[in-house]
Design an enzyme around this catalytic site. Structure first.
Site, mmCIF file in Angstrom:
data_model
loop_
_atom_site.group_PDB
_atom_site.id
_atom_site.type_symbol
_atom_site.label_atom_id
_atom_site.label_comp_id
_atom_site.label_asym_id
_atom_site.label_seq_id
_atom_site.Cartn_x
_atom_site.Cartn_y
_atom_site.Cartn_z
ATOM 1 N N HIS B 82 0.848 -1.202 0.000
ATOM 2 C CA HIS B 82 0.000 0.000 0.000
ATOM 3 C C HIS B 82 0.880 1.247 0.000
ATOM 4 C CE1 HIS B 82 -2.720 3.145 1.409
ATOM 5 N NE2 HIS B 82 -1.946 3.309 2.479
ATOM 6 N N ASP B 111 7.046 22.630 -25.485
ATOM 7 C CA ASP B 111 6.981 21.250 -24.989
ATOM 8 C C ASP B 111 8.007 21.126 -23.872
ATOM 9 O OD1 ASP B 111 6.936 18.355 -24.710
ATOM 10 O OD2 ASP B 111 5.999 18.318 -26.676
ATOM 11 N N TRP B 147 7.412 -0.139 4.122
ATOM 12 C CA TRP B 147 7.974 0.525 2.935
ATOM 13 C C TRP B 147 9.391 0.994 3.189
ATOM 14 C CZ3 TRP B 147 9.142 5.822 1.594
ATOM 15 C CH2 TRP B 147 9.094 6.702 2.677
ATOM 16 N N SER B 174 13.142 6.430 -13.550
ATOM 17 C CA SER B 174 12.065 7.228 -14.138
ATOM 18 C C SER B 174 11.987 8.602 -13.476
ATOM 19 C CB SER B 174 10.747 6.482 -13.982
ATOM 20 O OG SER B 174 9.670 7.350 -14.140
ATOM 21 N N SER B 175 12.036 8.630 -12.150
ATOM 22 C CA SER B 175 11.919 9.925 -11.461
ATOM 23 C C SER B 175 13.089 10.833 -11.796
ATOM 24 C CB SER B 175 11.924 9.743 -9.945
ATOM 25 O OG SER B 175 10.911 8.919 -9.553
ATOM 26 N N HIS B 258 13.564 11.563 4.248
ATOM 27 C CA HIS B 258 12.948 12.834 4.627
ATOM 28 C C HIS B 258 12.831 13.797 3.447
ATOM 29 C CE1 HIS B 258 10.915 15.548 7.184
ATOM 30 N NE2 HIS B 258 11.581 16.475 6.539
ATOM 31 N N GLU B 260 12.345 12.909 0.583
ATOM 32 C CA GLU B 260 11.258 12.300 -0.180
ATOM 33 C C GLU B 260 9.891 12.831 0.270
ATOM 34 O OE1 GLU B 260 10.815 10.442 -2.742
ATOM 35 O OE2 GLU B 260 8.764 9.715 -2.474
ATOM 36 N N TYR B 262 9.216 15.666 1.265
ATOM 37 C CA TYR B 262 9.043 16.994 0.674
ATOM 38 C C TYR B 262 8.870 16.929 -0.834
ATOM 39 C CZ TYR B 262 9.190 18.923 5.138
ATOM 40 O OH TYR B 262 8.826 19.199 6.414
ATOM 41 N N SER B 273 -0.872 27.335 -3.950
ATOM 42 C CA SER B 273 -0.518 28.743 -4.144
ATOM 43 C C SER B 273 -1.036 29.282 -5.472
ATOM 44 C CB SER B 273 1.001 28.922 -4.100
ATOM 45 O OG SER B 273 1.515 28.396 -2.906
ATOM 46 N N HIS B 307 15.431 12.300 12.775
ATOM 47 C CA HIS B 307 14.223 12.381 13.615
ATOM 48 C C HIS B 307 13.337 11.150 13.428
ATOM 49 C CE1 HIS B 307 12.112 14.929 10.251
ATOM 50 N NE2 HIS B 307 11.868 13.659 10.060
ATOM 51 N N HIS B 308 13.636 10.335 12.438
ATOM 52 C CA HIS B 308 12.911 9.069 12.299
ATOM 53 C C HIS B 308 13.552 7.977 13.145
ATOM 54 C CE1 HIS B 308 10.377 10.428 8.952
ATOM 55 N NE2 HIS B 308 11.412 11.177 8.640
ATOM 56 N N THR B 333 7.507 26.538 6.946
ATOM 57 C CA THR B 333 6.179 25.968 6.687
ATOM 58 C C THR B 333 5.100 26.895 7.231
ATOM 59 O OG1 THR B 333 7.231 23.817 6.998
ATOM 60 C CG2 THR B 333 4.843 23.843 6.804
ATOM 61 N N LYS B 336 4.406 29.767 5.012
ATOM 62 C CA LYS B 336 3.521 29.415 3.893
ATOM 63 C C LYS B 336 2.062 29.447 4.320
ATOM 64 C CE LYS B 336 6.392 26.813 0.871
ATOM 65 N NZ LYS B 336 5.836 27.454 -0.309
ATOM 66 N N ARG B 455 2.025 0.446 15.235
ATOM 67 C CA ARG B 455 1.662 0.379 13.820
ATOM 68 C C ARG B 455 2.104 -0.950 13.225
ATOM 69 N NH1 ARG B 455 6.285 4.201 10.910
ATOM 70 N NH2 ARG B 455 5.204 3.608 9.019
HETATM 71 C C1 HEM Z 1 6.306 20.478 10.125
HETATM 72 C C2 HEM Z 1 6.669 19.512 9.351
HETATM 73 C C3 HEM Z 1 6.979 18.091 9.785
HETATM 74 C C4 HEM Z 1 7.573 17.616 10.920
HETATM 75 C C5 HEM Z 1 8.102 18.448 12.081
HETATM 76 C C6 HEM Z 1 7.617 16.164 10.810
HETATM 77 C C7 HEM Z 1 8.165 15.314 11.753
HETATM 78 C C8 HEM Z 1 8.148 13.935 11.677
HETATM 79 C C9 HEM Z 1 8.777 13.041 12.603
HETATM 80 C C10 HEM Z 1 9.577 13.479 13.816
HETATM 81 C C11 HEM Z 1 8.530 11.766 12.195
HETATM 82 C C12 HEM Z 1 9.043 10.466 12.828
HETATM 83 C C13 HEM Z 1 8.121 9.963 13.855
HETATM 84 C C14 HEM Z 1 8.504 8.606 14.346
HETATM 85 O O1 HEM Z 1 8.701 7.683 13.523
HETATM 86 O O2 HEM Z 1 8.603 8.443 15.565
HETATM 87 C C15 HEM Z 1 7.747 11.840 11.002
HETATM 88 C C16 HEM Z 1 7.294 10.745 10.292
HETATM 89 C C17 HEM Z 1 6.767 10.815 9.017
HETATM 90 N N1 HEM Z 1 6.458 11.980 8.341
HETATM 91 FE FE1 HEM Z 1 6.677 13.890 9.024
HETATM 92 N N2 HEM Z 1 7.052 15.800 9.641
HETATM 93 C C18 HEM Z 1 6.657 16.937 8.982
HETATM 94 C C19 HEM Z 1 6.051 17.002 7.751
HETATM 95 C C20 HEM Z 1 5.820 15.915 6.944
HETATM 96 C C21 HEM Z 1 5.371 15.994 5.576
HETATM 97 C C22 HEM Z 1 5.103 17.284 4.833
HETATM 98 C C23 HEM Z 1 5.254 14.729 5.132
HETATM 99 C C24 HEM Z 1 4.808 14.191 3.778
HETATM 100 C C25 HEM Z 1 4.092 14.810 2.923
HETATM 101 C C26 HEM Z 1 5.615 13.845 6.201
HETATM 102 C C27 HEM Z 1 5.601 12.471 6.103
HETATM 103 C C28 HEM Z 1 6.010 11.623 7.096
HETATM 104 C C29 HEM Z 1 6.021 10.185 6.957
HETATM 105 C C30 HEM Z 1 5.610 9.384 5.709
HETATM 106 C C31 HEM Z 1 6.470 9.672 8.175
HETATM 107 C C32 HEM Z 1 6.559 8.215 8.597
HETATM 108 C C33 HEM Z 1 7.677 7.493 8.022
HETATM 109 C C34 HEM Z 1 7.675 6.046 8.419
HETATM 110 O O3 HEM Z 1 8.112 5.730 9.523
HETATM 111 O O4 HEM Z 1 7.232 5.211 7.614
HETATM 112 N N3 HEM Z 1 5.955 14.597 7.288
HETATM 113 N N4 HEM Z 1 7.520 13.177 10.696
HETATM 114 CU CU LIG Z 2 11.111 13.129 8.317
#
Ligand code: HEM
Ligand SMILES: [Cu+2]
Lengths: 202, 542
Positions: B82, B111, B147, B174-175, B258, B260, B262, B273, B307-308, B333, B336, B455
């Site tokens: 998924h 083009d 993933w 591709s990307s 990370h 990614e 963005y 915008s 931070h992950h 952010t 914005k 999870r």
């Molecule tokens: C203010 C902006 C953001 C902050 C401070 C933030 C912070 C964080 C942090 C600290 C985690 C890790 C949490 C953990 O695993 O314990 C996380 C996970 C995640 N964030 Fe964000 N994030 C932000 C914006 C975004 C945006 C814009 C996206 C995507 C469009 C995003 C997508 C994700 C995803 C996919 C994960 C989980 C990854 C995984 O473990 O599979 N985040 N975020």
């Molecule tokens: Cu992140």
């Protein structure tokens, strides 16, 4: 778009595209370069928990009145059906003094098996002050069917260990080495000599 | 092929532009940015429904505690597939589709810069996803380690892992090709007078996204290649038994991961915008601030990866560095969000479907940003990490974030693409059902996470039962609502009789609206004359 424009178009893009492709290739290389870079970083900082130094001979050690608690942890990877534990779970040791820790491993199965122990130190920074003169993790360990063996580690903690580290855990995990298993099986049944591994994993 | 062409020649005469004739010529060999854009968007929509069906299986299993529908191993394959399909198959290709359609029209180019490369970058993808999906039918099953493909778990799967890795390689190639094309188009093909600081924000955000793609997709390719050799060729990059370090994979993965996230959200910032000024009938507030904010977010995204990984046992200084760096991202952010709100302030707003989705984006994305800030606090992340709180966070930023922006953009430009208006009534029904159900679906997951539900598990303790049931019900409504989206699109393309004018929305500014709807197959063969009335961001309006 007509043809000449098209061809001219290619020329203006060529330089830029070459740079961008180069950037992508460089980043692919960088991805791989991260691996040795992180290893160097971890060696210098001990942050992987694997910065333990190995010396042949401890020599004269700088002494210290300080004592620290060391915990001994033992794990077995699920692919190796051994029993493995530390004889003592913890010890108070003075800094700058040689110590011995004993682990016991036992092969409860009916076949000879080869294991390789991998160590880790927590907190990771402490590994830089951890020195071993001998360890069962330096070599592959062969256990015959039902064999049990004591496995010693000789080590000391350097006297300049930072104050804020109050406790250290030394942890081992035994992994199976299947390729060495086969060699051990074909070896003389009675030989329980330890195969010395030339390229000891760091 | 030429035989076929002559055959269909008579047919082609009622087209007044020079579209290639014959299905294969038109679609398989196309080098036209509009056709390739359409192909990308169709692929993304199909993947959105495939990934969505997997989400429905996940939510159905989690409807009640206990194991009802699927085996745990299949459940794990579903969560992994998924995510991979939604990230790499739905959201990323959808943004590339938007880039293909809109960037040339927005900057007055005929083009994309490299049309043949463009064809190639699209046509790799169906093969990549067929290969990825085929693993579900192999003996060892699809990838099931999440993933993020963390070793050692990801290395314990069977032979099908090789297919997963190769499909990721193909998606990456591709990307990268798509990104190179976007950069070359934007930097080299702008019409005279389209200065960098006159470009629409969607073009700006894509330019920056393209650099992120080139910088990190190769790193992901490297990381999965190392997994591949660890799995099949006895290397020990990440294999502890051989002296490797599994945690190092996480460092390398999140160096990609990370940035990614963005990549998934920056084009969304761009679309929103574009839309908000149109329906607020005011120029975007703080245009250049938006550009600089996007650039700083992109820069910061490279220094926050750990931070992950707050729970892997980092030294305190590391935890603090990554915590503060992450929190810093909230500043651009916040700029914005502030600018979007200020654009609406005292505007003469109307609430057509694109605007509804854009406003929904601003509100709900901000909730996701706030939970992100909570997760950024290293000390409390020890509790939140790997719980449903993280699931709630990233779904808020991705679903009512990226996906709502994609829908907003689709409603906004669909009349331009097709020449027909979509059904406003059904668009609004789609919006309200989606906006309400997405909250029923994801809001309770915050509480589940705080209460300790992990999870990536198919079963859970009974104390979590009620909120999971609510969440699943929200999920089914959300899933069903997307069929309305499909219906609206199909109706607009094939059935709608309401002709769309060139300037579909009377408040819309920008070069794409100076073209007819649908635009001619080849547009801006001669560069347009650009003055401050045709562009949204003339120098005077910063
Ligand atoms: C203010 C902006 C953001 C902050 C401070 C933030 C912070 C964080 C942090 C600290 C985690 C890790 C949490 C953990 O695993 O314990 C996380 C996970 C995640 N964030 Fe964000 N994030 C932000 C914006 C975004 C945006 C814009 C996206 C995507 C469009 C995003 C997508 C994700 C995803 C996919 C994960 C989980 C990854 C995984 O473990 O599979 N985040 N975020
Ligand atoms: Cu992140």
């Amino acid at each position: 778009m007509n043809q000449p424009e098209h061809i001219e178009g290619r020329n203006i893009h060529r330089k830029l595209v070459r740079k961008l492709v180069l950037l992508a290739v460089a980043m692919f290389g960088f991805g791989f370069a991260l691996w040795p870079l992180y290893n160097v970083f971890c060696d210098l900082t001990g942050l992987g928990g694997r910065g333990v130094q190995v010396v042949e001979n401890a020599g004269v050690l700088e002494q210290s009145a300080r004592q620290i608690k060391i915990r001994f942890d033992a794990n077995v990877n699920s692919s190796l059906p051994w029993e493995f534990e530390a004889k003592e779970k913890a010890a108070m040791v003075p800094l700058g003094e040689m110590n011995e820790a004993l682990y016991v491993a036992m092969n409860p199965t009916d076949t000879v098996m080869v294991g390789q122990a991998i160590y880790n130190v927590t907190p990771p920074e402490a590994s830089l002050y951890f020195v071993k003169t001998e360890c069962f993790c330096f070599t592959l360990q062969v256990l015959q069917a039902k064999e049990s063996r004591e496995m010693p580690v000789y080590y000391f903690i350097q006297a300049d260990l930072p104050e804020y580290i109050k406790e250290i855990t030394l942890s081992y995990t035994f992994f199976r080495n299947t390729s060495a298993d086969a060699v051990a099986l074909s070896d003389d049944e009675t030989s329980s000599a330890r195969t010395v591994l030339k390229d000891r994993p760091k | 092929m030429s035989n076929e062409n002559t055959h269909k020649h008579a047919h082609a005469h009622d087209h007044h532009d020079d579209k290639p004739t014959g299905f294969l010529n038109r679609w398989l060999f196309t080098t036209n940015h509009k056709d390739i854009g359409t192909l990308y968007l169709i692929l993304a929509l199909v993947m959105f429904f495939v990934g969505g069906a997997m989400a429905m299986i996940i939510r159905a299993e989690l409807f009640m505690p206990g194991l009802q529908l699927v085996e745990p191993d299949f459940f794990n394959q579903m969560t992994t597939m998924h995510a991979l399909i939604m990230v790499f198959g739905a959201v990323m290709p959808a943004w590339v589709g938007f880039a293909n359609w809109m960037i040339p029209m927005m900057i007055g180019a005929p083009d994309m810069a490299l049309p043949r490369l463009n064809n190639w970058s699209f046509w790799i993808l169906p093969f990549a996803f067929t290969m990825l999906a085929s693993t579900l039918f192999m003996d060892s099953g699809g990838p099931a380690a999440g993933w993020t493909l963390y070793p050692p778990l990801s290395l314990q799967g069977g032979q099908s892992f090789a297919f997963v890795v190769f499909s990721i390689h193909m998606m990456g190639i591709s990307s990268i090709m798509g990104a190179i094309n976007v950069i070359a188009t934007i930097l080299n093909m702008r019409a005279p007078g389209m200065g960098l600081l006159r470009m629409p924000l969607f073009v700006w955000t894509w330019l920056i996204t393209a650099f992120l793609l080139i910088a990190v997709m190769p790193v992901l390719a490297g990381a999965v290649t190392m997994l591949l050799t660890d799995h099949f060729f006895a290397t020990s990059f990440f294999n502890a038994a051989g002296g490797g370090d599994p945690v190092m994979f996480q460092h390398i993965f999140w160096f990609f991961g990370h940035p990614e996230v963005y990549i998934l959200i920056l084009p969304a910032f761009g679309v929103v915008s574009e839309i908000i000024p149109t329906f607020a009938r005011k120029p975007l507030f703080g245009y250049s601030a938006m550009v600089y904010a996007t650039a700083s977010i992109a820069f910061l995204s490279f220094i926050v990866w750990a931070h992950h990984m707050f729970t892997v046992g980092m030294p305190l200084t590391g935890e603090l560095f990554f915590m503060y760096a992450t929190m810093l991202i909230a500043i651009p952010t916040g700029v914005k969000v502030f600018n979007w709100v200020s654009t609406m302030w005292k505007g003469s707003m109307t609430f057509e479907t694109p605007m509804l989705f854009a406003i929904g984006f601003v509100v709900l994305f901000t909730i996701g940003g706030l939970s992100g800030l909570m997760l950024a606090i290293a000390s409390v992340d020890l509790q939140y990490h790997d719980t449903y709180f993280v699931v709630a966070h990233f779904h808020y930023v991705l679903v009512p974030g990226s996906v709502f922006a994609l829908m907003a953009g689709t409603y906004y430009w669909l009349p331009k693409w097709t020449g027909h208006m979509y059904s406003e009534k059904w668009g609004k029904i789609h919006f309200w059902l989606s906006a309400i159900s997405v909250n029923i679906l994801f809001f309770p997951q915050h509480y589940l996470g705080l209460a300790g539900m992990p999870r990536r598990i198919p079963d859970y303790s009974t104390q979590f039962a009620d909120f999971n049931m609510i969440s699943s019900i929200g999920g089914f409504i959300f899933g069903a609502s997307q069929l309305i989206f499909l219906g609206v699109i199909i109706h607009c393309v094939y059935k709608s009789r309401v002709k769309a004018p060139g300037r579909v929305w009377e408040g819309a500014k920008g070069l794409e609206w100076t073209l007819s709807s649908p635009p001619p197959y080849h547009s801006f063969n001669t560069p347009p004359v650009i003055d401050s009335t045709t562009v949204a961001h003339a120098e005077g309006t910063h």
